[in-house]
Write a protein that holds these residues in place. Structure first.
Motif, short mmCIF file in Angstrom:
data_model
loop_
_atom_site.label_atom_id
_atom_site.label_comp_id
_atom_site.label_asym_id
_atom_site.label_seq_id
_atom_site.Cartn_x
_atom_site.Cartn_y
_atom_site.Cartn_z
N ALA A 1 0.82 -1.22 0.00
CA ALA A 1 0.00 0.00 0.00
C ALA A 1 0.85 1.27 0.00
O ALA A 1 0.33 2.36 -0.12
CB ALA A 1 -0.93 0.01 1.21
N THR B 1 -1.49 1.20 7.06
CA THR B 1 -2.62 0.29 6.88
C THR B 1 -3.16 -0.12 8.24
O THR B 1 -2.52 0.11 9.26
CB THR B 1 -2.23 -0.99 6.09
OG1 THR B 1 -1.24 -1.70 6.84
CG2 THR B 1 -1.71 -0.68 4.70
N THR C 1 -6.64 -7.97 -4.05
CA THR C 1 -6.66 -6.54 -3.76
C THR C 1 -7.99 -5.96 -4.20
O THR C 1 -8.59 -6.42 -5.17
CB THR C 1 -5.52 -5.77 -4.48
OG1 THR C 1 -5.64 -5.98 -5.88
CG2 THR C 1 -4.16 -6.23 -4.00
N ALA D 1 -5.81 0.42 3.38
CA ALA D 1 -4.85 1.52 3.32
C ALA D 1 -5.47 2.75 3.99
O ALA D 1 -6.66 3.02 3.82
CB ALA D 1 -4.52 1.83 1.86
N LEU E 1 -5.66 2.38 -2.85
CA LEU E 1 -4.33 1.82 -3.01
C LEU E 1 -3.63 2.44 -4.21
O LEU E 1 -4.29 2.76 -5.22
CB LEU E 1 -4.43 0.29 -3.24
CG LEU E 1 -4.88 -0.54 -2.06
CD1 LEU E 1 -5.19 -1.96 -2.52
CD2 LEU E 1 -3.84 -0.54 -0.97
#
Length: 141
Positions: free
Chosen positions: A59, A63, A92, A128, A138
């Protein structure tokens, strides 16, 4: 002609850690529960640390953990065990990362360095965050 079995073929059938080695440490006396085994909370803490290290790298910044899947403990971690924590990116999203974390140990006094035992695994969902603690997108790879 029949296939010839080799030692390498046998090794391929033995399960082992998946993902990248993220943490490697020794289970110490301060990490034990009242029975002398390593506390489950210590193991989970190491797993979260590995998830955080992996997520922060991907990231490119801060986070936080927002969820983790259930886990079963397959064997106790004995004092003096070498503990390996492996991480693997699973998925993701726009602002989130799913990271699978596995914990493997080499028990104390084990002579074969390849005799690792799986302790547990879980999938951590990390998001993130920006500098103010708000969810952010991200970065593009």
């Amino acid at each position: 002609m029949g296939a010839v079995m080799t030692e390498l073929d046998d090794l391929e059938d033995i399960p082992g850690p998946e993902g990248q080695l993220t943490l490697k440490l020794v289970a110490m006396p301060k990490d034990t529960n009242l029975h002398g085994d390593i506390s489950a909370s210590w193991v989970v803490s190491q797993m979260e640390q590995a998830a955080e290290l992996t997520a922060a790298r991907l990231a490119k910044g801060r986070t936080a953990t927002v969820a983790l899947s259930s886990m079963d403990f397959l064997c106790p971690v004995r004092l003096g065990s070498l503990v390996e924590v492996h991480s693997q990116l699973v998925e993701t999203g726009t602002s989130s990362l799913k990271i699978n974390i596995e914990v493997w140990i080499l028990p104390p006094n084990e002579q074969d360095p390849n005799s690792l035992y799986k302790v547990t695994e879980a999938t951590f969902v990390m998001v993130a965050l920006d500098d103010k603690g708000r969810i952010r997108t991200l970065p593009k790879c």
